[in-house]
Design a protein around this motif. Structure first.
Motif, short mmCIF file in Angstrom:
data_model
loop_
_atom_site.label_atom_id
_atom_site.label_comp_id
_atom_site.label_asym_id
_atom_site.label_seq_id
_atom_site.Cartn_x
_atom_site.Cartn_y
_atom_site.Cartn_z
N LEU A 14 -35.81 -62.59 2.64
CA LEU A 14 -36.64 -62.46 1.45
C LEU A 14 -36.58 -61.04 0.90
N ILE A 15 -36.62 -60.05 1.77
CA ILE A 15 -36.52 -58.65 1.34
C ILE A 15 -35.18 -58.39 0.68
N ARG A 16 -34.12 -58.86 1.29
CA ARG A 16 -32.78 -58.63 0.73
C ARG A 16 -32.60 -59.38 -0.59
N ALA A 17 -33.11 -60.58 -0.67
CA ALA A 17 -33.05 -61.33 -1.93
C ALA A 17 -33.85 -60.61 -3.01
N GLY A 18 -34.99 -60.07 -2.64
CA GLY A 18 -35.80 -59.30 -3.59
C GLY A 18 -35.06 -58.10 -4.12
N ARG A 19 -34.33 -57.43 -3.26
CA ARG A 19 -33.54 -56.27 -3.70
C ARG A 19 -32.45 -56.68 -4.70
N ILE A 20 -31.84 -57.82 -4.45
CA ILE A 20 -30.82 -58.31 -5.38
C ILE A 20 -31.47 -58.62 -6.73
N ALA A 21 -32.63 -59.26 -6.72
CA ALA A 21 -33.34 -59.58 -7.97
C ALA A 21 -33.69 -58.30 -8.73
N VAL A 22 -34.14 -57.28 -8.01
CA VAL A 22 -34.49 -56.00 -8.65
C VAL A 22 -33.24 -55.37 -9.26
N GLU A 23 -32.13 -55.40 -8.55
CA GLU A 23 -30.88 -54.84 -9.08
C GLU A 23 -30.46 -55.55 -10.37
N LEU A 24 -30.57 -56.87 -10.37
CA LEU A 24 -30.22 -57.63 -11.58
C LEU A 24 -31.14 -57.25 -12.75
N LEU A 25 -32.43 -57.12 -12.48
CA LEU A 25 -33.39 -56.76 -13.52
C LEU A 25 -33.16 -55.33 -14.00
N LYS A 113 -34.14 -63.90 -18.40
CA LYS A 113 -32.69 -63.96 -18.24
C LYS A 113 -32.31 -63.86 -16.76
N VAL A 114 -32.94 -62.95 -16.05
CA VAL A 114 -32.65 -62.79 -14.62
C VAL A 114 -33.11 -64.02 -13.84
N SER A 115 -34.26 -64.57 -14.20
CA SER A 115 -34.72 -65.79 -13.53
C SER A 115 -33.72 -66.92 -13.69
N LYS A 116 -33.16 -67.06 -14.88
CA LYS A 116 -32.14 -68.10 -15.11
C LYS A 116 -30.90 -67.82 -14.26
N GLN A 117 -30.51 -66.55 -14.16
CA GLN A 117 -29.36 -66.19 -13.33
C GLN A 117 -29.61 -66.58 -11.87
N LEU A 118 -30.80 -66.30 -11.38
CA LEU A 118 -31.15 -66.61 -10.00
C LEU A 118 -31.15 -68.12 -9.76
N GLN A 119 -31.66 -68.87 -10.73
CA GLN A 119 -31.67 -70.32 -10.60
C GLN A 119 -30.26 -70.88 -10.55
N LYS A 120 -29.35 -70.30 -11.35
CA LYS A 120 -27.98 -70.77 -11.38
C LYS A 120 -27.21 -70.44 -10.10
N MET A 121 -27.66 -69.38 -9.38
CA MET A 121 -26.97 -68.98 -8.16
C MET A 121 -27.04 -70.05 -7.08
N SER A 122 -28.03 -70.87 -7.15
CA SER A 122 -28.20 -71.90 -6.13
C SER A 122 -27.80 -73.26 -6.68
N ASN A 123 -26.74 -73.80 -6.11
CA ASN A 123 -26.33 -75.14 -6.57
C ASN A 123 -26.71 -76.21 -5.56
N LYS A 124 -27.22 -75.81 -4.37
CA LYS A 124 -27.59 -76.77 -3.34
C LYS A 124 -29.11 -76.88 -3.17
N HIS A 125 -29.82 -75.81 -3.42
CA HIS A 125 -31.24 -75.77 -3.14
C HIS A 125 -32.03 -75.42 -4.40
N PRO A 126 -33.19 -76.01 -4.54
CA PRO A 126 -34.02 -75.66 -5.71
C PRO A 126 -34.52 -74.22 -5.58
N PHE A 127 -34.66 -73.56 -6.70
CA PHE A 127 -35.17 -72.18 -6.71
C PHE A 127 -36.60 -72.20 -6.18
N LEU A 132 -42.89 -69.09 -3.67
CA LEU A 132 -43.23 -67.68 -3.86
C LEU A 132 -44.61 -67.53 -4.49
N VAL A 133 -44.93 -68.36 -5.47
CA VAL A 133 -46.26 -68.32 -6.10
C VAL A 133 -47.33 -68.64 -5.07
N GLU A 134 -47.12 -69.66 -4.28
CA GLU A 134 -48.10 -70.05 -3.26
C GLU A 134 -48.29 -68.93 -2.24
#
Length: 142
Positions: A14-25, A113-127, A132-134
């Motif tokens: 989760l931490i590493r994924a967060g860092r990737i999201a921050v870099e994209l943003l 835009k970044v959220s859409k990019q993250l959603q597209k990165m996963s073709n097997k699992h739902p975003f 995360l909200v919960e």
């Protein structure tokens, strides 16, 4: 040496994924000339309106020292303004300037835009947005 990501604990992933999201943003908001933490403040003020620094700390999950430093930079940049609270002289109300509102709107587009990019990165699992909200709702102090 290849990393076996399946052996990593969820928190590390989760931490590493967060860092990737921050870099994209960060790449998307370069034209705005603000950092991701500053953007989170601008967007919070845009979405929730005028508030005190204490309330902003709760919403952004940041401590007062960090918020204070970020607010000084945003005020200098002409994005945020402070006005004294007439009913409590110990606090001030924070709000966005017109420039701040424009920056927030552009920042929200960058986030989408970044959220859409993250959603597209996963073709097997739902975003995992719902998860995360919960998680944030259950562990947030506000």
């Amino acid at each position: 040496m290849k990393i076996d990501w399946n052996q990593m604990e969820s928190v590390v992933l989760l931490i590493r994924a967060g860092r990737i999201a921050v870099e994209l943003l960060e790449k998307e908001i370069v034209p705005l000339a603000i950092s991701v933490p500053q953007l989170s403040i601008v967007i919070s003020l845009y979405e929730w309106g005028e508030m005190t620094a204490s309330r902003l700390c709760e919403i952004t999950m940041r401590d007062k020292a960090n918020i204070s430093s970020l607010l000084k930079k945003l005020e200098t940049a002409g994005l945020v303004q402070m006005k004294k609270n007439t009913s409590d002289a110990r606090s001030s109300f924070l709000s966005l300037t017109a420039k701040g509102k424009n920056t927030a709107e552009l920042g929200l587009k960058a986030e989408a835009k970044v959220s859409k990019q993250l959603q597209k990165m996963s073709n097997k699992h739902p975003f995992p947005k719902e998860f995360l909200v919960e998680m944030i709702q259950k562990n947030s102090h506000s």
